[in-house]
Design an enzyme around this catalytic site. Structure first.
Site, PDB file in Angstrom:
ATOM      1  N   HIS A  97      -0.686  -1.899   6.526  1.00  0.00           N
ATOM      2  CA  HIS A  97      -0.309  -0.697   7.317  1.00  0.00           C
ATOM      3  C   HIS A  97       0.405  -1.021   8.598  1.00  0.00           C
ATOM      4  O   HIS A  97       0.167  -0.254   9.628  1.00  0.00           O
ATOM      5  CB  HIS A  97      -1.737   0.082   7.888  1.00  0.00           C
ATOM      6  N   ASP A 113       0.844  -1.419  -0.175  1.00  0.00           N
ATOM      7  CA  ASP A 113      -0.115   0.041   0.037  1.00  0.00           C
ATOM      8  C   ASP A 113       0.839   1.101   0.036  1.00  0.00           C
ATOM      9  O   ASP A 113       1.131   1.944   0.899  1.00  0.00           O
ATOM     10  CB  ASP A 113      -1.094  -0.085   1.268  1.00  0.00           C
ATOM     11  N   GLU A 173      -2.306   9.859  -0.614  1.00  0.00           N
ATOM     12  CA  GLU A 173      -3.429   9.252  -0.434  1.00  0.00           C
ATOM     13  C   GLU A 173      -3.820   9.125   0.707  1.00  0.00           C
ATOM     14  O   GLU A 173      -4.940   8.924   1.406  1.00  0.00           O
ATOM     15  CB  GLU A 173      -3.409   7.856  -1.429  1.00  0.00           C
TER      16      GLU A 173
END
Length: 794
Positions: free
Chosen positions: A242, A105, A139
């Site tokens: 994350h 990510d 983002e």
């Protein structure tokens, strides 16, 4: 792979940090210029660095407003040598959340995009339309960079469709989980072009329902750019999404290759499609789409699906009515039997759901929630066996006492019809509501009905023979296989989410509910076998034994929820903010101040598993809510306070935070406006991330402000939240708020608080925070930073 390794080697790329704004940007530019030098004459490559400033409101996380200044976008346009009027956008983001390398990510998507740019630029075949590659640098700051691009960049006007590359896990297959809105031609483009399809309208409807606390740039392009698109995300192994474990070595080369094959093919298809130039002409209706075991995708317009669904339901109801009316003199009796079986089936489902939820509630109450988090089989052994046993028990009792002398063959037949009736009603209702996922019900009506018609004669003449059972199983193979495939996807997505869904929702009850639903679905056409076989005691006893043993083991604590296994970690997420708070009165006097390390465990277990390792973090330091302050006087980085409503956070006393670059907050002016309004203007200077919290005092109301579209958006609870971030060298932030106020307001008209978050650099972690983080067990992912919180009354 090389691009991915090099991007992640930069380290965490938080917005505003040199790693994100300089090192990552310079690396991308270096690679893009190298690609440009080797491109063929058929193409023209243009590069632009955009640093937008803007603001918008969004209804994500209960609603808040976002403001950004001087953030970074790297934009590349690949077009035919003679230029192109229309374009397709490919979007990734190179920033990461603090303290994580952000490989999946979303560095891997940027690596894939670089390679696609390289491949397309070397092709001698000219494209019909331009392809714009947006490497977006903000983002993770809740979609700020995409907003800056789509609302401000000159190339944005030419975009007719987009592909957004995201992640909700680490590696695996990339799932198409959002398309449109409408524009069925986009789904058809994916169907035709994608080499390894993986797509589901079920995932789309689940995601857009808001059940999963996440969002993507898809929303920004759809809502602010009015552009249709396709949203893809890696969903495997969301346990380390994350976290510090999201490293490049965990993403298999096969995953990268697969994603590259798919996205390159779809981009090429769109960039040579006649429909792209006239995309607005094809904006009609939604699409039902789903892949078949990853081999190919079925897609058809939702309006066609609705017609098919209604016809299927009508045929099923016709079949059932014909069964009821044969023979006519017994029609009323037959209808009563069918409705009784229908009611019993629904009752068994309700009883099963309640019983299993009670077990989940008990497990949560005794402090054993998430025992299945590392060992998923535990959830099946605990809740799956309980659900199956309860279903069998209800029908076994009904067979023994309610249907004591009724023919078993007749009961098997009538309970099959009852299940068919349930699915037919569900099909009609879901279609009427407009859910594209109703196609699942179609499968559970069409195949069982066809199977019944084929084996009806065999069953009537000989009963439940081996031949009947084999033919029955074969007839049910397609819906059962697809349902198992779909359930794998759902659990792959949802199970890891339970580890980051906050302390408000008991995850065991959520997962138990999902397991019961899938048990009901998978057992719906096997309930009739409970009435056909002589005895189900052995099955019931076996299921009950497995359930009881599993429950005893769960209660004993043998299944520890978290894992530090190097190959497959499943960490507990903990967030620590070393905070200094100052509360001021209307005259600007300091009335209260404190300092401490504010601790949030991001799952239902709170810090119960951490206390044995760090004894001072215990229930005696739970932090109370400062009722007079917005958001309880706590420095939330995002308005997720509603996920922690029952005070499952802790405040460990610690020395004062003394950042080298403290926040500067000034009231510039106070102006009386028409209609009894007051406008307060402010100036703020501080770190790259700040949170503004606003609460109008009693009798006052926040009517307008200089943020978003000018109309304030309240968060859950009624306070107002503004998320602020900036890149490098941003000017001071100026904003104003306008409040309507009563003539007498001796205690002020508004409470306004500002929090400064230090996510990188020398101010990020104090010595006390470093020392505390070192003591956390290795099965945790503990993310820490320093912050200050100042409350004022005006």
């Amino acid at each position: 792979r090389g691009y991915l390794d090099n991007i992640t080697a930069i380290g965490p790329r938080t917005v505003g940090s040199p790693e994100n704004e300089v090192l990552a940007v310079n690396y991308l530019l270096e690679q893009i210029r190298g690609i440009e030098r080797e491109s063929t004459d058929a193409h023209r490559i243009s590069v632009d660095i955009q640093r937008p400033t803007g603001s918008f409101s969004i209804d994500f996380l209960g609603g808040f407003t976002s403001y950004y200044a001087n953030i970074t976008n790297v934009v590349v346009k690949l077009e035919p040598r003679n230029g192109a009027e229309h374009a397709v956008l490919s979007n990734c983001h190179f920033d990461s959340v603090p303290n994580t390398p952000g490989a999946s990510d979303d560095a891997v998507s940027c690596a894939v995009m670089l390679e696609i740019l390289n491949t397309l630029s070397k092709s001698s075949e000219s494209l019909q339309h331009a392809v714009i590659f947006l490497f977006n640098g903000a983002e993770e700051n809740i979609l700020q960079a995409s907003h800056g691009f789509i609302t401000q960049h000159e190339w944005a006007k030419s975009i007719r469709a987009f592909i957004n590359l995201e992640a909700a896990g680490v590696g695996g297959k990339e799932l198409v989980f959002q398309t449109g809105p409408e524009n069925p031609w986009l789904v058809q483009a994916y169907v035709v072009a994608a080499k390894h399809p993986f797509a589901s309208v079920v995932a789309q409807e689940i995601f857009q329902s808001g059940i999963i606390p996440a969002d993507t740039d898809f929303r920004i392009y759809r809502d602010f750019g009015n552009v249709p698109g396709i949203d893809l995300a890696f969903i495997e192994n969301g346990y380390i999404y994350h976290t510090e474990y999201d490293t490049s070595d965990r993403i298999l080369t096969d995953s990268i290759q697969r994603a590259g094959d798919n996205i390159l093919a779809v981009l090429k298809y769109l960039a040579t499609s006649e429909k792209l130039a006239k995309s607005f002409e094809y904006r009609h209706g939604n699409v039902v789409f789903f892949d078949i075991l990853g081999l190919f995708v079925l897609a058809y317009p939702a309006r066609v699906g609705a017609i098919m669904n209604y016809i299927t339901a009508a045929i099923a109801f016709f079949y059932l009515s014909k069964k009821v009316l044969q023979p006519k003199p017994r029609a009323v009796h037959n209808l009563k039997r069918l409705l009784t079986a229908f009611s019993l089936t629904l009752t068994s489902w309700v009883c099963t759901l309640l019983a299993v939820l009670m077990v989940a509630m008990f497990v949560s109450f005794i402090g054993r929630a998430l025992s299945w988090y590392t060992h998923f089989y535990v959830s099946v052994s605990l809740y799956g066996t309980a659900a199956a046993a309860k279903l069998i028990l209800v029908h076994m009792l009904a067979k023994k006492f309610f249907y004591k002398n009724v023919n078993e063959q007749f009961l098997g037949d009538v309970f099959f019809d009852a299940s068919l009736m349930i699915w037919s009603i569900a099909l009609a209702v879901m279609t009427q509501i407009g859910l594209c996922s109703a196609f699942i019900c179609t499968l559970w009506v069409v195949f069982p009905l066809l199977t019944k018609l084929m084996i009806h004669k065999e069953f009537n003449q000989k009963g439940a023979t081996i031949k009947f059972i084999v033919m029955y199983m074969l007839g049910m193979f397609v819906p059962y296989l697809y349902m198992l495939y779909l359930s794998w996807t759902v659990f792959e997505m949802f199970t890891p989410v339970m580890g980051r869904s906050g302390s408000e929702i008991p995850p065991d009850m959520v997962l138990a509910g999902f397991i019961v639903i899938f048990t009901m679905i998978l057992s719906s056409y096997f309930i009739n076998f409970i009435y056909l076989v002589k005895s189900t005691k052995t099955t019931l006893v076996t299921l009950t034994a497995v359930f009881v043993v599993t429950l005893i083991l769960v209660c004993s604590g043998i299944f520890f929820p978290y894992s530090s296994d190097a190959a497959n970690p499943k960490p507990k997420r903990v967030f620590l903010q070393h905070t200094s708070r100052r509360f001021h009165d209307l005259d600007g006097n300091l009335v209260k101040s404190d300092s401490g390390i504010w601790i949030n465990g991001f799952d239902y277990n709170g810090i119960s598993h951490i206390t044995p390792h760090v004894p001072e973090i215990n229930d005696t330091i739970r932090t109370p809510c400062e009722e007079q302050a917005p958001f309880c006087g706590l420095p939330w980085i995002l308005p997720v306070h509603f996920m922690f409503r029952f005070v499952k956070n802790w405040y460990l006393p610690a020395p004062e935070v003394l950042p080298r670059s403290p926040i500067q907050f000034k009231l510039l002016s106070k102006k009386l406006m028409p209609w009894n309004s007051v406008r307060l203007s402010f100036e703020v200077s501080g770190p790259s991330h700040m949170s503004l919290y606003v609460r109008p005092r009693a009798g006052s109301a926040l009517s307008r402000w200089s943020l978003g579209d000018g109309m304030p958006v309240a968060s859950v609870g009624g306070d107002y939240f503004v998320f602020y971030s900036h890149g490098l060298h941003a000017a001071p932030w100026h904003f104003w708020v306008e409040l309507t106020a009563p003539e007498r307001h001796s205690d002020g008209i508004v409470s306004l608080a500002i929090a400064a978050h230090y996510f990188f650099g020398e101010d990020q972690k104090s010595p006390q925070l470093y020392a505390l983080l070192e003591r956390f067990p290795n099965w945790t992912f503990s993310s820490g930073w320093s912050c200050t919180y100042d409350l004022f009354v005006f």
